[in-house]
Design a protein around this motif. Structure first.
Motif, short mmCIF file in Angstrom:
data_model
loop_
_atom_site.label_atom_id
_atom_site.label_comp_id
_atom_site.label_asym_id
_atom_site.label_seq_id
_atom_site.Cartn_x
_atom_site.Cartn_y
_atom_site.Cartn_z
N LYS A 14 -7.09 0.52 -35.52
CA LYS A 14 -5.87 0.32 -34.94
C LYS A 14 -6.44 -0.75 -34.24
O LYS A 14 -6.28 -1.43 -33.68
CB LYS A 14 -5.51 1.08 -33.38
CG LYS A 14 -5.17 2.43 -33.51
CD LYS A 14 -3.49 2.11 -32.83
CE LYS A 14 -3.38 1.54 -31.92
NZ LYS A 14 -1.74 1.33 -32.04
N ASP A 15 -7.69 -1.22 -34.99
CA ASP A 15 -8.31 -2.51 -34.90
C ASP A 15 -9.24 -2.21 -33.89
O ASP A 15 -9.36 -3.34 -32.81
CB ASP A 15 -8.46 -3.16 -35.50
CG ASP A 15 -9.01 -4.71 -35.87
OD1 ASP A 15 -10.64 -4.88 -35.88
OD2 ASP A 15 -8.58 -5.87 -35.76
N ILE A 16 -9.58 -1.15 -32.41
CA ILE A 16 -10.02 -1.25 -31.50
C ILE A 16 -11.40 -1.43 -31.29
O ILE A 16 -11.82 0.18 -31.89
CB ILE A 16 -9.20 -0.18 -30.36
CG1 ILE A 16 -7.90 -0.69 -30.77
CG2 ILE A 16 -9.87 0.11 -29.25
CD1 ILE A 16 -6.36 0.62 -29.98
N THR A 17 -11.86 -1.90 -30.41
CA THR A 17 -13.70 -1.26 -30.34
C THR A 17 -13.93 -0.09 -28.74
O THR A 17 -12.73 0.18 -28.18
CB THR A 17 -14.66 -2.34 -29.67
OG1 THR A 17 -14.09 -2.83 -28.15
CG2 THR A 17 -14.75 -3.89 -30.68
N GLN A 18 -15.48 0.04 -29.38
CA GLN A 18 -15.18 1.45 -28.55
C GLN A 18 -14.93 0.63 -27.02
O GLN A 18 -14.18 1.72 -25.83
CB GLN A 18 -16.47 2.30 -28.62
CG GLN A 18 -17.18 2.08 -29.57
CD GLN A 18 -17.87 3.30 -29.83
OE1 GLN A 18 -18.93 3.07 -29.51
NE2 GLN A 18 -18.55 4.41 -30.68
N GLY A 19 -15.72 -0.70 -26.85
CA GLY A 19 -15.30 -0.95 -25.43
C GLY A 19 -13.81 -0.98 -25.23
O GLY A 19 -13.58 -0.84 -23.58
N GLU A 20 -12.88 -1.43 -26.17
CA GLU A 20 -11.46 -2.29 -25.63
C GLU A 20 -10.69 -0.50 -25.39
O GLU A 20 -10.39 -0.21 -24.35
CB GLU A 20 -10.84 -2.72 -26.61
CG GLU A 20 -11.56 -3.69 -26.98
CD GLU A 20 -11.22 -4.47 -28.24
OE1 GLU A 20 -10.57 -5.83 -27.86
OE2 GLU A 20 -10.88 -3.97 -29.38
N LEU A 21 -11.40 0.54 -26.30
CA LEU A 21 -10.70 1.85 -25.88
C LEU A 21 -11.52 2.06 -24.69
O LEU A 21 -10.24 2.86 -23.76
CB LEU A 21 -11.45 2.80 -26.97
CG LEU A 21 -10.35 4.27 -26.81
CD1 LEU A 21 -9.32 4.30 -26.83
CD2 LEU A 21 -10.90 5.18 -27.90
N ALA A 22 -12.42 2.89 -24.52
CA ALA A 22 -12.79 3.01 -22.85
C ALA A 22 -12.40 2.40 -21.69
O ALA A 22 -11.80 3.08 -20.95
CB ALA A 22 -14.48 2.44 -22.77
N GLU A 23 -11.85 0.72 -21.96
CA GLU A 23 -11.79 -0.12 -20.85
C GLU A 23 -9.94 0.22 -20.36
O GLU A 23 -9.25 0.72 -19.05
CB GLU A 23 -10.91 -1.64 -20.94
CG GLU A 23 -10.72 -2.33 -20.16
CD GLU A 23 -11.18 -3.81 -20.57
OE1 GLU A 23 -10.33 -4.32 -19.61
OE2 GLU A 23 -12.28 -4.44 -20.75
N ALA A 24 -9.61 0.43 -21.47
CA ALA A 24 -8.46 1.20 -21.74
C ALA A 24 -7.34 3.16 -20.74
O ALA A 24 -6.83 2.59 -20.63
CB ALA A 24 -6.80 1.29 -23.15
N VAL A 25 -8.72 3.75 -21.44
CA VAL A 25 -8.67 4.70 -20.54
C VAL A 25 -9.49 5.23 -19.00
O VAL A 25 -9.18 5.96 -19.23
CB VAL A 25 -8.74 5.94 -22.11
CG1 VAL A 25 -7.82 6.01 -22.90
CG2 VAL A 25 -10.46 5.96 -22.50
N GLY A 26 -10.05 4.01 -18.78
CA GLY A 26 -10.75 4.32 -18.03
C GLY A 26 -12.73 4.80 -17.39
O GLY A 26 -12.58 6.08 -16.63
N VAL A 27 -12.58 4.51 -18.82
CA VAL A 27 -13.85 5.31 -18.77
C VAL A 27 -15.48 4.33 -19.30
O VAL A 27 -14.94 3.01 -19.90
CB VAL A 27 -14.35 6.64 -20.14
CG1 VAL A 27 -13.61 7.47 -19.02
CG2 VAL A 27 -14.01 6.24 -21.65
#
Length: 66
Positions: A14-27
Protein backbone atom coordinates in the motif's frame (compact mmCIF):
# COMPACT_ATOMS: atom_id res chain seq x y z
CA UNK A 1 3.16 -20.36 19.97
CA UNK A 2 4.47 -17.37 18.10
CA UNK A 3 2.44 -14.61 16.49
CA UNK A 4 3.42 -14.18 12.85
CA UNK A 5 2.33 -11.02 11.05
CA UNK A 6 2.21 -9.90 7.45
CA UNK A 7 1.85 -6.24 8.38
CA UNK A 8 5.05 -5.21 6.64
CA UNK A 9 4.14 -7.07 3.44
CA UNK A 10 0.70 -5.40 3.24
CA UNK A 11 2.06 -2.02 4.33
CA UNK A 12 4.70 -2.04 1.58
CA UNK A 13 2.07 -3.04 -1.02
CA UNK A 14 0.00 0.00 0.00
CA UNK A 15 3.13 2.22 0.00
CA UNK A 16 2.56 3.29 3.61
CA UNK A 17 5.45 4.02 5.99
CA UNK A 18 5.54 2.70 9.53
CA UNK A 19 4.98 6.24 10.73
CA UNK A 20 1.94 6.73 8.52
CA UNK A 21 0.40 3.46 9.67
CA UNK A 22 1.14 4.31 13.30
CA UNK A 23 -0.53 7.70 12.94
CA UNK A 24 -3.57 6.17 11.22
CA UNK A 25 -4.17 3.72 14.08
CA UNK A 26 -3.09 5.97 16.96
CA UNK A 27 0.13 4.32 18.15
CA UNK A 28 3.84 5.16 18.05
CA UNK A 29 5.99 4.08 15.10
CA UNK A 30 7.97 1.84 17.45
CA UNK A 31 4.80 -0.14 18.13
CA UNK A 32 4.48 -0.91 14.42
CA UNK A 33 8.15 -1.93 14.34
CA UNK A 34 7.62 -4.30 17.27
CA UNK A 35 4.49 -5.74 15.65
CA UNK A 36 6.30 -6.35 12.35
CA UNK A 37 9.15 -8.06 14.19
CA UNK A 38 6.85 -10.27 16.26
CA UNK A 39 7.90 -8.67 19.55
CA UNK A 40 4.47 -7.32 20.48
CA UNK A 41 0.99 -8.81 20.44
CA UNK A 42 -1.64 -6.23 19.50
CA UNK A 43 -4.94 -5.73 21.24
CA UNK A 44 -7.93 -6.93 19.31
CA UNK A 45 -8.92 -3.33 18.57
CA UNK A 46 -5.45 -2.47 17.25
CA UNK A 47 -5.42 -5.61 15.08
CA UNK A 48 -8.77 -4.62 13.53
CA UNK A 49 -7.66 -0.99 13.08
CA UNK A 50 -4.49 -2.07 11.26
CA UNK A 51 -6.44 -4.50 9.09
CA UNK A 52 -8.88 -1.75 8.11
CA UNK A 53 -6.10 0.68 7.13
CA UNK A 54 -4.33 -2.03 5.11
CA UNK A 55 -7.55 -3.28 3.45
CA UNK A 56 -7.00 -6.77 4.81
CA UNK A 57 -8.66 -9.11 7.24
CA UNK A 58 -7.23 -9.78 10.67
CA UNK A 59 -6.78 -13.41 9.60
CA UNK A 60 -4.66 -12.32 6.62
CA UNK A 61 -2.39 -10.19 8.80
CA UNK A 62 -2.01 -12.31 11.94
CA UNK A 63 -1.64 -15.99 12.69
CA UNK A 64 -0.12 -18.13 15.40
CA UNK A 65 2.46 -20.80 14.61
CA UNK A 66 3.97 -23.47 16.82
Amino acid sequence: MTLVTKIKEYRVKKDITQGELAEAVGVRRETITHLENGKYNPSLKLAFDIAKVLDASVEELFKYED
